[in-house]
Design a protein around this motif. Structure first.
Motif, short mmCIF file in Angstrom:
data_model
loop_
_atom_site.label_atom_id
_atom_site.label_comp_id
_atom_site.label_asym_id
_atom_site.label_seq_id
_atom_site.Cartn_x
_atom_site.Cartn_y
_atom_site.Cartn_z
N ARG A 148 0.81 -1.21 0.00
CA ARG A 148 0.00 0.00 0.00
C ARG A 148 0.85 1.27 0.00
NH1 ARG A 148 -3.98 2.45 4.66
NH2 ARG A 148 -4.89 4.10 3.37
N THR A 198 1.53 3.45 -3.10
CA THR A 198 0.52 4.30 -3.72
C THR A 198 0.30 5.59 -2.94
OG1 THR A 198 -1.31 3.25 -2.52
CG2 THR A 198 -0.64 2.24 -4.61
N SER A 231 -3.33 7.17 -2.74
CA SER A 231 -4.29 7.08 -3.83
C SER A 231 -5.32 5.99 -3.55
CB SER A 231 -3.56 6.77 -5.14
OG SER A 231 -4.50 6.61 -6.20
N THR A 262 -6.38 2.49 -7.47
CA THR A 262 -5.28 1.51 -7.59
C THR A 262 -5.80 0.19 -8.16
OG1 THR A 262 -5.60 0.64 -5.35
CG2 THR A 262 -4.12 2.53 -5.59
N GLU A 284 -4.21 -4.09 -8.84
CA GLU A 284 -3.13 -5.07 -8.84
C GLU A 284 -3.47 -6.25 -9.74
OE1 GLU A 284 -0.36 -5.20 -4.83
OE2 GLU A 284 -1.82 -6.79 -5.19
N PRO A 313 -4.00 -2.67 -3.11
CA PRO A 313 -2.68 -3.28 -2.96
C PRO A 313 -2.71 -4.39 -1.92
CG PRO A 313 -2.55 -0.88 -2.90
CD PRO A 313 -3.99 -1.24 -2.79
N ARG A 324 -1.25 2.79 -10.14
CA ARG A 324 -2.00 3.86 -9.48
C ARG A 324 -2.43 4.87 -10.54
NH1 ARG A 324 1.83 7.49 -5.62
NH2 ARG A 324 -0.07 8.77 -5.77
N ALA A 381 -3.31 2.27 -13.04
CA ALA A 381 -4.38 1.37 -12.65
C ALA A 381 -5.35 1.17 -13.79
CB ALA A 381 -5.10 1.92 -11.42
#
Length: 390
Positions: A193, A196, A208, A211, A213, A228, A243, A247
């Motif tokens: 985390r 970001t 942010s 995001t 993943e 995250p 991000r 993202a």
């Protein structure tokens, strides 16, 4: 110019026993230096990189996002000596609820293997950088056995069914806004985390919420997530974290998509591959201090430099005992490294992180040679280890 004088009297507590010897190719001495704010005590390791028994490599705690004491890292790796390394993500007071990763600021290479790239300059922890320097600056030793200063920048890409993405991060505690970064098993188990949080101009900016993943295993997407994650990353798996705009690009991927990730660190000054590299910042180049070095703030410091065409490495750590805690300014560090014969020199993390260790012949563990200002010894992100093999 700073004046050095040989120390007389007792060695500091924890120092190598009197008469104890560090293996050939490595020498240790200690002496006083008269600085602007008082006398400081210097511990110096000199490493002969032409000695076939000696090599230098990165000390690590076993993961990028982790910390350990220099003495513990040295003992675990079998090093005969070492100092602390790069500045690192030591706390997250500006982001409540976000875990500090312990990861270093700059690039890192250990045993010829790339571990991570540099965070954006605005996301750096540590004192202000001198003009003209960057988080990509490293001190390293090439496969030719010579030390040098360089810059290592990330060159990476992600190939997807929709096209190619530019990779702008590798195992970093902070990613540039709008970017995509890659995380491998080398990262460790700490939450991603933190990567970001902050912005390209302000480390303290918020985290942010935009995001995404994507987990890639053996060339295919196996999982996706809007937040995250954390936990160990399995060998053969790469986690792509994006991000903002990054993202958005990752959201086009679905399970089963073919994805390939490539990354490497590109040197700016040498074509010789690096066996070892650690982040920090230059203070001396070509025998001359860099312009604009701070000459006001004194602190306990760690520095590294080299001479004789990179064949001799100098590792310097100041003593943090109360009598010597006034320390040196960065300008004074550059002057002292030049006085010691260094042609190029590099500042490493200082303050409570400054630690020098060594193991005398016959000893099973290293001893801490200086008095670190932190007690017990501070856990740090990495270090420079000196190794000896018969």
């Amino acid at each position: 110019m700073l004046a050095g004088a040989a120390l007389t009297g007792a060695a500091p507590a924890g120092a190598a026993p009197e008469g104890g010897r560090i293996p050939s190719g490595v020498t240790y001495r200690q002496f006083d230096v008269r600085a602007a704010k008082g006398t400081v005590h210097v511990h110096l390791l000199t490493v002969d990189l032409t000695d076939r028994h000696v090599r230098v490599d990165l000390l690590t705690p076993g993961a990028v996002a982790a910390r350990a004491r220099v003495s513990a890292m040295a003992d675990a790796a079998g090093a005969v000596a070492g100092v602390n390394g790069d500045f690192f993500n030591i706390n997250e007071t500006q982001h409540p609820g976000v875990e500090a990763t312990g990861a270093s600021v700059g690039p890192a290479i250990a045993h010829g293997r790339v571990l991570k790239a540099a965070v954006p300059t605005a996301q750096r922890f540590g004192p202000s950088l001198p003009p003209g320097t960057a988080t990509t600056d490293v001190l390293g030793v090439g496969v030719d056995g010579r030390a040098r200063l360089d810059r290592l920048t990330l060159a990476g890409s992600v190939r997807t069914p929709a096209g190619k993405l530019t990779l702008r991060g590798l195992n970093q505690y902070a990613l540039a806004q709008g970017s995509v970064g890659a995380y491998t098993a080398a990262w460790g188990s700490v939450s991603r985390r933190r990567a970001t949080c902050g912005s390209d101009t302000d480390r303290a900016a918020g985290c942010s919420t935009d995001t995404y993943e994507v987990q890639v295993r053996h060339g295919r997407v196996v999982a996706v997530s809007a937040t995250p994650g954390s936990g160990a990353i399995a060998p053969g798996t790469t986690v792509l974290l994006g991000r903002e705009g990054g993202a958005d690009r990752l959201r086009t991927l679905v399970k089963g998509d073919r994805v390939s990730v490539r990354e490497r660190l590109v040197p700016s000054a040498s074509r010789i591959p690096y066996r070892f590299a650690v982040g920090g910042y230059p203070v001396l180049r070509g025998g001359e201090p860099l312009p604009g070095l701070d000459d006001n703030v004194s602190a306990v410091r760690t520095a590294a430099g080299y001479a004789h065409g990179g064949r001799r490495l100098l590792l310097l750590a100041l003593d943090g005992a109360t009598a010597y805690r006034r320390g040196l300014t960065i300008a004074e560090v550059a002057a002292e490294m030049r006085e010691l014969g260094a042609v190029d020199a590099f500042s490493l993390d200082g303050g409570g992180s400054t630690t020098m260790v060594a193991r005398t012949e016959g000893a099973k563990t290293v001893s801490v040679l200086n008095h670190p200002t932190d007690s017990p010894e501070r856990a740090v992100a990495n270090g420079i280890g000196v190794f000896w093999r018969p």
